[in-house]
Scaffold this motif. Structure first.
Motif, mmCIF file in Angstrom:
data_model
loop_
_atom_site.group_PDB
_atom_site.id
_atom_site.type_symbol
_atom_site.label_atom_id
_atom_site.label_comp_id
_atom_site.label_asym_id
_atom_site.label_seq_id
_atom_site.Cartn_x
_atom_site.Cartn_y
_atom_site.Cartn_z
ATOM 1 N N ALA A 166 0.819 -1.212 0.000
ATOM 2 C CA ALA A 166 0.000 0.000 0.000
ATOM 3 C C ALA A 166 0.850 1.258 0.000
ATOM 4 N N THR A 167 2.010 1.224 0.644
ATOM 5 C CA THR A 167 2.843 2.425 0.743
ATOM 6 C C THR A 167 3.736 2.625 -0.479
ATOM 7 N N THR A 168 4.210 1.531 -1.066
ATOM 8 C CA THR A 168 5.116 1.656 -2.216
ATOM 9 C C THR A 168 4.409 1.458 -3.549
ATOM 10 N N GLY A 169 3.359 0.641 -3.558
ATOM 11 C CA GLY A 169 2.668 0.363 -4.803
ATOM 12 C C GLY A 169 3.373 -0.633 -5.688
ATOM 13 N N HIS A 170 4.439 -1.267 -5.211
ATOM 14 C CA HIS A 170 5.201 -2.240 -6.005
ATOM 15 C C HIS A 170 5.025 -3.631 -5.405
ATOM 16 N N LEU A 171 4.579 -4.554 -6.238
ATOM 17 C CA LEU A 171 4.329 -5.915 -5.771
ATOM 18 C C LEU A 171 5.609 -6.607 -5.347
ATOM 19 N N ILE A 172 6.712 -6.291 -6.014
ATOM 20 C CA ILE A 172 7.975 -6.951 -5.710
ATOM 21 C C ILE A 172 8.424 -6.646 -4.284
ATOM 22 N N ASP A 173 8.108 -5.440 -3.798
ATOM 23 C CA ASP A 173 8.477 -5.103 -2.418
ATOM 24 C C ASP A 173 7.709 -5.965 -1.425
ATOM 25 N N ALA A 174 6.422 -6.163 -1.685
ATOM 26 C CA ALA A 174 5.628 -7.018 -0.804
ATOM 27 C C ALA A 174 6.118 -8.461 -0.851
ATOM 28 N N VAL A 175 6.511 -8.922 -2.039
ATOM 29 C CA VAL A 175 7.035 -10.288 -2.170
ATOM 30 C C VAL A 175 8.334 -10.445 -1.392
ATOM 31 N N LEU A 176 9.176 -9.424 -1.428
ATOM 32 C CA LEU A 176 10.434 -9.479 -0.677
ATOM 33 C C LEU A 176 10.167 -9.522 0.831
ATOM 34 N N VAL A 177 9.160 -8.788 1.289
ATOM 35 C CA VAL A 177 8.803 -8.833 2.709
ATOM 36 C C VAL A 177 8.353 -10.233 3.101
ATOM 37 N N VAL A 178 7.507 -10.833 2.272
ATOM 38 C CA VAL A 178 7.074 -12.210 2.547
ATOM 39 C C VAL A 178 8.264 -13.160 2.532
ATOM 40 N N GLY A 179 9.211 -12.916 1.608
ATOM 41 C CA GLY A 179 10.405 -13.758 1.554
ATOM 42 C C GLY A 179 11.234 -13.673 2.823
ATOM 43 N N VAL A 180 11.325 -12.469 3.415
ATOM 44 C CA VAL A 180 12.052 -12.314 4.675
ATOM 45 C C VAL A 180 11.409 -13.164 5.762
ATOM 46 N N PHE A 181 10.091 -13.091 5.876
ATOM 47 C CA PHE A 181 9.413 -13.850 6.922
ATOM 48 C C PHE A 181 9.494 -15.356 6.666
ATOM 49 N N MET A 182 9.441 -15.761 5.412
ATOM 50 C CA MET A 182 9.570 -17.190 5.104
ATOM 51 C C MET A 182 10.955 -17.693 5.482
ATOM 52 N N PHE A 183 11.986 -16.890 5.203
ATOM 53 C CA PHE A 183 13.347 -17.297 5.549
ATOM 54 C C PHE A 183 13.522 -17.382 7.060
ATOM 55 N N VAL A 184 13.003 -16.378 7.779
ATOM 56 C CA VAL A 184 13.100 -16.409 9.237
ATOM 57 C C VAL A 184 12.310 -17.587 9.804
ATOM 58 N N GLN A 185 11.134 -17.864 9.215
ATOM 59 C CA GLN A 185 10.350 -19.007 9.668
ATOM 60 C C GLN A 185 11.092 -20.314 9.435
ATOM 61 N N PHE A 186 11.807 -20.409 8.314
ATOM 62 C CA PHE A 186 12.623 -21.593 8.040
ATOM 63 C C PHE A 186 13.702 -21.763 9.093
ATOM 64 N N LEU A 187 14.372 -20.662 9.435
ATOM 65 C CA LEU A 187 15.404 -20.730 10.468
ATOM 66 C C LEU A 187 14.798 -21.089 11.822
ATOM 67 N N GLU A 188 13.654 -20.493 12.121
ATOM 68 C CA GLU A 188 13.023 -20.751 13.424
ATOM 69 C C GLU A 188 12.567 -22.199 13.559
ATOM 70 N N GLY A 189 11.957 -22.734 12.501
ATOM 71 C CA GLY A 189 11.417 -24.085 12.590
ATOM 72 C C GLY A 189 12.470 -25.175 12.568
ATOM 73 N N ASN A 190 13.593 -24.949 11.876
ATOM 74 C CA ASN A 190 14.574 -26.012 11.690
ATOM 75 C C ASN A 190 15.846 -25.848 12.516
ATOM 76 N N PHE A 191 16.106 -24.654 13.010
ATOM 77 C CA PHE A 191 17.349 -24.429 13.744
ATOM 78 C C PHE A 191 17.101 -23.854 15.141
ATOM 79 N N ILE A 192 16.366 -22.723 15.203
ATOM 80 C CA ILE A 192 16.259 -21.990 16.467
ATOM 81 C C ILE A 192 15.451 -22.767 17.492
ATOM 82 N N THR A 193 14.195 -23.086 17.155
ATOM 83 C CA THR A 193 13.328 -23.785 18.113
ATOM 84 C C THR A 193 13.862 -25.161 18.494
#
Length: 384
Positions: free
Chosen positions: A260-287
């Motif tokens: 909504a703030t940038t109007g670029h879909l790629i920015d939203a996809v990158l944000v989702v990618g950050v959370f997916m990567f962190v979730q991968f680390l959390e589920g397989n390494f951290i927890t």
């Protein structure tokens, strides 16, 4: 003379008993939810209070009060920070509404150029509706305050319950002994200690995971230049207390905000990618490294417990579902007739541990394989 009842009659009585229990849990939700949270906090604080009583020689009431005040201060600081960030975020609703209206126009123009789909003429309507988010947010905020007031009134009972449970813990132990024969009290105390260990491991490990995940989320969002990155990072990490679903909500909100703030879909996809990567680390390494195998439930049992808890107590039930189902598993494992249910709830790694005396996750297997490879390489160098 002993009367033997048919199996179908016994199962019917069990099902009716479960339904009656669920109805009672819903009926007395206002009391049982604060009491349940108080039980978890009491089990978490019990070792700290014991150390204060034995090592620091503090009176029990003073040790309990100090522990409760520290918990309240930490939670209060987190809530204060999130509230300040949320108020700042709501001040940009007009800008966000305008950007969403422009984004809708772009989508309609793209559909018209590529597929010949005529604009529906609803662009201005969408713009006006989204532009009125400020009024909607104000109304929603008012309703939320009224609901939150009741929630705060309910959760004021939690410190009181925690104090009573910790202060009268010896009396409660003697109360439980009244229902158990003397020769079985040691096994009962062992079960209670196992429950305490499971709850302490889950809650303390979860707190550490939340801190680590919030740092990773905020760092990733800051690298992408997302506004309110710290707020979204902490908010998403707190939602991890709701297994599987919380991370989805935590990733969706900043992604929509960025779109909504940038109007670029790629920015939203990158944000989702950050959370997916962190979730991968959390589920397989951290927890796995922090919590370990103390709360060893299979994902299917965790999801079912999550849905059932949400149906009975809403969001509070979703939060309480995992530690409570883990506590029930400890009870099932300690009672011979209910061991099959405990086996059903168990994780396959725990079953492998009991059968083969060891349990290794795929990460541990890779790590061990790397270690063996390095050892073989070193041996090869020595042979040369």
């Amino acid at each position: 003379m002993e009367i033997k009842l048919p199996a179908y009659f016994k199962y019917t009585v069990i099902i009716l008993g479960i339904l009656l229990l669920i109805w009672l849990m819903q009926m007395f939700k206002s009391v049982l939810v604060p009491l349940s949270f108080a039980m978890l906090f009491a089990l978490l604080l019990l070792p700290v209070i014991r150390d204060m009583e034995t090592k620091l020689k503090l009176p029990r009431p003073l040790a309990i009060l100090i522990s409760i005040v520290l918990i309240i201060l930490v939670l209060g600081m987190v809530i204060w920070f999130l509230s300040i960030q949320l108020l700042s975020l709501t001040s940009e609703l007009d800008t966000i509404g305008s950007n969403i209206g422009d984004l809708v126009d772009k989508v309609q123009q793209f559909l018209y150029r590529k597929f010949g789909i005529m604009p529906s003429g609803k662009s201005e309507l969408v713009r006006n509706a989204v532009g009125g988010l400020q009024d909607i947010a104000t109304t929603f905020l008012g309703n939320t305050i009224s609901v939150t007031t009741g929630a705060i009134a309910a959760f004021t009972l939690v410190p009181i319950f925690v104090f009573c449970l910790l202060y009268y813990r010896d009396h409660l132990q003697q109360f439980m002994f009244q229902f158990v024969a003397k020769d079985r009290r040691s096994s009962m105390m062992q079960t209670v200690e196992n429950i305490q260990s499971v709850v302490q491991s889950y809650i303390s490990g979860l707190m550490i995971v939340i801190v680590i995940v919030s740092l990773l989320n905020a760092a990733g969002l800051l690298l992408l230049g997302v506004k309110y990155a710290i707020f979204f990072g902490i908010f998403a990490s707190i939602l991890t207390i709701i297994p599987y679903i919380g991370i989805l909500i935590g990733a969706l909100l900043p992604a929509l905000f960025t779109l909504a703030t940038t109007g670029h879909l790629i920015d939203a996809v990158l944000v989702v990618g950050v959370f997916m990567f962190v979730q991968f680390l959390e589920g397989n390494f951290i927890t796995p490294l922090i919590v370990g195998s103390k709360v060893s439930l299979n994902p299917f049992a965790a999801i079912v417990a999550l849905l059932v808890g949400g149906e009975i107590w809403g969001a509070a039930g979703m939060i309480l579902s995992i530690p409570f189902i883990a506590m029930l598993k400890v009870i099932f494992d300690s009672y011979e007739p209910l061991k099959p249910i405990g086996f059903l709830l168990a994780d396959i790694d725990e079953i492998a541990l009991k059968r083969h005396g060891k349990v290794t996750s795929w990460f541990q297997e890779i790590w061990n394989g790397l270690g063996r490879g390095k050892k073989n390489k070193d041996n090869g160098k020595e042979n040369l």
